[in-house]
Design an enzyme around this catalytic site. Structure first.
Site, short mmCIF file in Angstrom:
data_model
loop_
_atom_site.label_atom_id
_atom_site.label_comp_id
_atom_site.label_asym_id
_atom_site.label_seq_id
_atom_site.Cartn_x
_atom_site.Cartn_y
_atom_site.Cartn_z
N GLU A 186 35.15 43.03 38.83
CA GLU A 186 35.67 41.79 38.25
C GLU A 186 35.14 40.54 38.97
O GLU A 186 35.76 40.06 39.92
CB GLU A 186 37.21 41.77 38.27
N LYS A 228 34.52 43.51 34.27
CA LYS A 228 35.65 42.70 33.80
C LYS A 228 35.36 41.22 34.01
O LYS A 228 35.75 40.64 35.02
CB LYS A 228 36.95 43.10 34.51
N SER A 271 41.90 37.92 30.18
CA SER A 271 42.40 36.86 29.30
C SER A 271 42.33 35.50 29.98
O SER A 271 42.22 34.47 29.30
CB SER A 271 43.83 37.16 28.84
N GLY A 272 42.42 35.48 31.29
CA GLY A 272 42.09 34.30 32.07
C GLY A 272 42.78 33.01 31.72
O GLY A 272 42.18 31.94 31.77
N GLY A 273 44.05 33.05 31.34
CA GLY A 273 44.77 31.82 31.05
C GLY A 273 44.80 31.44 29.59
O GLY A 273 45.47 30.47 29.21
N ARG A 306 48.38 38.63 31.56
CA ARG A 306 49.31 37.67 30.94
C ARG A 306 49.32 37.75 29.42
O ARG A 306 50.36 37.58 28.78
CB ARG A 306 48.95 36.25 31.39
#
Length: 375
Positions: A186, A228, A271-273, A306
């Site tokens: 990642e 990732k 998804s990173g926010g 998230r």
């Protein structure tokens, strides 16, 4: 040929994790990170609450909803459900492979801070011994996160940050494969900042290509690992209009085609926010575009935290007697993203959170241990 603990090859495990219509649940939040989320939701942060929250996921029928693996935090790896069944067994019974977060958080470079500076990642020194123990506990794969910050005025990410984090990711991958764990690599490019989508794409190419080069140099078996990355999107503070899903898909696929070898079986986007719905719609667009163009040799799927949890936590935190409803939401979110990983998501989205970003500025530090600067 590298073999996992149960006799399957690492390539077979990686392929199963990235199988068509399958994706990963990232439930590996450290105590520091999950405490912030629980407290923000009005819950007490203690082991009992964390256990009850994780049990919602690990005892839900996520396997049939499209989850192939669940990344766990060490605390959860050794916990059991209320009926005494180990969480690892709860997952395995439904065809979900247990995974484990093995890094120990971010370390700021000397003279930098975690909020605005550059970082490396902690945990390599004891990883070989820890990986062997995680395999005994039932883990089949692992995850290590590097975080690269964009700041054009300061020249971030610097060459030093890109190279050091790539080296650490490759060293982690080698150690995990030797222990029988499939490594998820990642190299996250953070969305924090006012940078454009074009800058984000260029930095992503640089970061991922450097990481892949280090994987080659360390002789990591590419068929037995997964990548990732973040999708290519503008910085969260750019002020620009949000790009369309088709624009995100085009930019992301252009980046991945330039730097990700076909030997890697799956690209499992974080998804990173992004909001829950946004993460699903963008993933769907990426797969539909790839199918139209016919030039994607890897599975294009998800490893969401998230974006698979926000609505579940909202339901459960507002009324903990609604555990069944929360579990149904976990399944619905998984199914929506599994469909998106095939380009078959049609909506409506099950999310009950707002369309606002799920961006968090506290991720990366460990509240349970002191921070030491990276030299």
């Amino acid at each position: 040929m590298a073999v996992s603990a149960d006799g399957a090859t690492l390539a077979e495990v990686a392929a199963a994790l990235a199988a068509p219509g399958k994706g990963l649940l990232a439930s590996d939040e450290s105590v520091g990170t999950i405490s912030k989320r629980l407290e923000k939701a009005g819950l007490v942060n203690d082991e009992s609450t964390r256990h009850a929250y994780r049990e919602l996921y690990y005892t839900s029928p996520l396997g049939e909803a499209g989850i192939s693996g669940a990344i766990m935090f060490k605390e959860a790896l050794y916990q059991s459900a209320s009926d005494g069944t180990p969480f690892v067994e709860c997952l395995k019974r439904q065809g979900v492979m247990p995974g484990i977060k093995v890094d120990e958080g971010l370390l700021p470079f000397e003279g930098h801070d975690l909020a605005t500076g550059e970082t490396s990642t902690k945990g390599l020194e004891a990883l070989a011994a820890a990986a062997a123990e995680y395999v005994k506990a039932g883990a089949r794969f692992a995850k290590w996160r590097a975080a690269l910050r964009i700041n054009e005025s300061k020249g971030y990410p610097s060459e030093r940050a890109v190279e050091l984090n790539a080296q650490q990711l490759a060293e982690y991958a080698v150690i995990c494969q030797a222990a029988g764990l499939v490594p998820i690599v990642e190299p996250e490019v953070l969305i924090d900042g006012p940078h454009s989508m074009q800058v984000f794409g260029a930095v992503s190419e640089r970061v991922i290509s450097t990481t892949v080069a280090q994987l080659w140099r360390k002789e990591v078996q590419l068929e037995g690992c997964l990548l990732k990355p973040q999708m290519v999107i503008p910085g969260a503070d750019s002020g620009a209009a949000k790009p369309s899903p088709d624009d995100v898909a085009a930019a992301t696929l252009t980046c991945m085609r330039r730097v990700v070898p076909a030997a890697i079986p799956g690209i499992m986007f974080l998804s990173g926010g992004q909001s829950e719905e946004e993460a699903t719609i963008n993933l769907n667009a990426i797969n539909r575009t790839a199918q139209k163009q016919g030039k994607a040799p890897w599975s294009l799927s998800f490893s969401y935290g998230r974006a698979l949890q926000a609505s579940v936590l909202k339901i459960w935190s507002e009324d903990r007697s609604q555990a069944q409803e929360a579990k149904q939401m976990a399944v619905a979110l998984a199914a929506a993203n599994a469909a998106a990983s095939l380009g078959r998501y049609e909506g409506p989205h099950p999310s009950v959170t707002s369309a606002k970003s799920l961006r968090e500025e506290f991720r990366g530090w460990r509240a349970d241990e002191s921070v030491v600067a990276a030299k």
